[in-house]
Motif scaffolding. Structure first.
Motif, short mmCIF file in Angstrom:
data_model
loop_
_atom_site.label_atom_id
_atom_site.label_comp_id
_atom_site.label_asym_id
_atom_site.label_seq_id
_atom_site.Cartn_x
_atom_site.Cartn_y
_atom_site.Cartn_z
N ILE A 1 0.81 -3.12 -1.28
CA ILE A 1 -0.49 -2.28 -1.77
C ILE A 1 -0.45 -0.90 -0.67
O ILE A 1 0.43 -1.04 0.34
N LEU A 2 -0.75 0.42 -1.90
CA LEU A 2 -0.75 1.57 -0.68
C LEU A 2 -2.30 1.30 -0.16
O LEU A 2 -2.94 1.22 -1.31
N LEU A 3 -2.68 1.68 1.07
CA LEU A 3 -3.77 1.50 2.05
C LEU A 3 -4.23 3.37 2.23
O LEU A 3 -3.12 3.90 3.28
N VAL A 4 -4.79 3.77 1.57
CA VAL A 4 -5.23 5.53 2.18
C VAL A 4 -6.92 5.53 2.75
O VAL A 4 -7.56 4.96 2.47
N GLU A 5 -6.47 5.49 4.05
CA GLU A 5 -7.97 4.83 4.99
C GLU A 5 -7.74 6.03 6.14
O GLU A 5 -6.70 6.19 7.26
N ASN B 1 -3.86 -5.18 8.94
CA ASN B 1 -3.59 -6.80 9.79
C ASN B 1 -4.38 -7.73 8.65
O ASN B 1 -3.41 -8.80 8.99
N PHE B 2 -5.55 -7.45 8.54
CA PHE B 2 -6.35 -8.56 7.40
C PHE B 2 -5.38 -9.17 6.34
O PHE B 2 -4.99 -10.23 6.09
N GLU C 1 -2.39 -11.93 4.71
CA GLU C 1 -3.34 -13.23 3.38
C GLU C 1 -1.45 -12.88 2.56
O GLU C 1 -0.84 -13.26 1.26
N ASP C 2 -0.82 -12.31 3.65
CA ASP C 2 0.96 -12.27 3.03
C ASP C 2 1.34 -10.95 1.55
O ASP C 2 1.52 -11.38 1.41
N TYR C 3 -0.22 -10.46 2.01
CA TYR C 3 0.30 -8.61 1.07
C TYR C 3 1.29 -7.75 1.87
O TYR C 3 0.73 -8.23 2.74
N HIS C 4 2.11 -7.17 1.15
CA HIS C 4 2.58 -5.88 2.03
C HIS C 4 2.16 -4.95 2.03
O HIS C 4 1.80 -4.18 0.97
N VAL C 5 2.05 -4.23 3.13
CA VAL C 5 0.86 -3.26 2.88
C VAL C 5 1.52 -1.12 3.80
O VAL C 5 2.41 -1.67 4.50
N VAL C 6 1.30 -0.69 3.06
CA VAL C 6 1.71 0.21 3.76
C VAL C 6 0.32 1.26 3.05
O VAL C 6 -0.27 1.63 3.09
N ALA C 7 -0.11 1.37 4.90
CA ALA C 7 -1.08 2.11 5.20
C ALA C 7 -0.42 3.33 5.69
O ALA C 7 -0.17 3.76 6.51
N PHE D 1 3.84 0.16 -5.88
CA PHE D 1 2.90 0.03 -5.96
C PHE D 1 2.37 -1.37 -7.13
O PHE D 1 2.04 -0.59 -7.75
N HIS D 2 1.76 -2.03 -6.44
CA HIS D 2 1.29 -3.19 -7.64
C HIS D 2 -0.31 -3.11 -7.00
O HIS D 2 -1.46 -3.26 -8.45
N LEU D 3 -0.90 -2.43 -6.39
CA LEU D 3 -2.76 -1.85 -5.79
C LEU D 3 -2.76 -0.47 -5.11
O LEU D 3 -2.29 -0.87 -3.71
N VAL D 4 -3.71 0.27 -5.04
CA VAL D 4 -4.23 0.82 -4.46
C VAL D 4 -4.93 1.01 -3.78
O VAL D 4 -6.58 0.72 -4.37
N LEU D 5 -5.24 1.23 -2.66
CA LEU D 5 -6.88 1.05 -1.85
C LEU D 5 -7.37 2.30 -1.26
O LEU D 5 -6.52 2.45 -0.46
#
Length: 220
Positions: A5-9, A20-21, A25-31, A47-51
């Motif tokens: 998951i790519l988190l853009v915030e 952290n959350f 939940e066992d996701y691999h997060v690049v923030a 990436f499988h999902l972009v936030l």
């Protein structure tokens, strides 16, 4: 399957809390904090999902969205403080997959993410085999050694949810949210009744009680 998951915030505390959350939940997060960083990271990882927050410094969220959409149909979930209906409709017209308005519940966000990932990446999965139990995904059919097991709609959806995510511990509230929907405010103990009925109908007890938390199905 492990999802990237790519988190853009750009808000530091929100970014840290979400990261952290989701990792729990066992996701691999690049923030990342900026649109520039988002574009750079997107080219490095599958990436499988972009936030995506829409209000970013420098390159804005809308530009990031347009850039990604020119390259990929990866699921995109918008996170925004903008609660205007026209803005949300415009985002959906740009092929976003979901939209969450700040402030939001982390639990609700996680369920939206899980639902979206299942819809996109598990849609080809036709059946689940668990020991001698066979469940036809979304067909509301369950068999044990090819003998039909009659479950109600809600019983089937509870069992399917846990079999699709074997090993994950679900609280009663999480199961209510996943199966009944986000706007359901009924008694969480209804889950206990449905679990009891499922156990009566199955020839073996694959649903385990996790004391003080909820229920799970062990990984095979």
């Amino acid at each position: 399957m492990s999802y990237n998951i790519l988190l853009v915030e750009d808000e530091k505390e929100i970014r840290r809390a979400m990261t952290n959350f989701l990792r729990r939940e066992d996701y691999h997060v690049v923030a990342v904090e900026t649109g520039e960083e988002a574009l750079r990271e997107y080219t490095k990882t599958d990436f499988h999902l972009v936030l995506l927050d829409m209000m970013l410094p420098g390159i804005g969220g809308e530009e990031v969205l347009e850039w990604i959409r020119r390259k990929s149909d990866v699921p995109i979930l918008i996170i925004s403080a903008l609660n205007d209906e026209l803005i949300q409709l415009d985002a959906f017209e740009q092929s976003v997959d979901d939209y969450v308005v700040k402030p939001f519940s982390m639990n609700i966000l996680v369920h939206k993410i899980a639902s979206l990932l299942r819809r996109v990446y598990e849609k080809q999965k036709k059946e689940i085999i668990y020991h001698d139990l066979r469940l036809l995904v979304n067909n509301y059919e369950v068999y044990y050694q090819e003998q039909t097991i009659e479950l109600t709609v809600k019983e089937f959806e509870i069992l399917q949810t846990m079999l699709l995510n074997s090993g994950k511990v679900y609280s009663r509230e999480e199961l209510l949210t996943v199966v009944w929907g986000y706007d359901y405010f009924g008694d969480s103990r209804n889950i206990d009744v449905h679990i009891k009925n499922i156990r009566k109908k199955l020839p073996f007890d694959c649903i385990k009680t996790v004391k003080g938390i909820g229920y799970k199905v062990d990984r095979l």
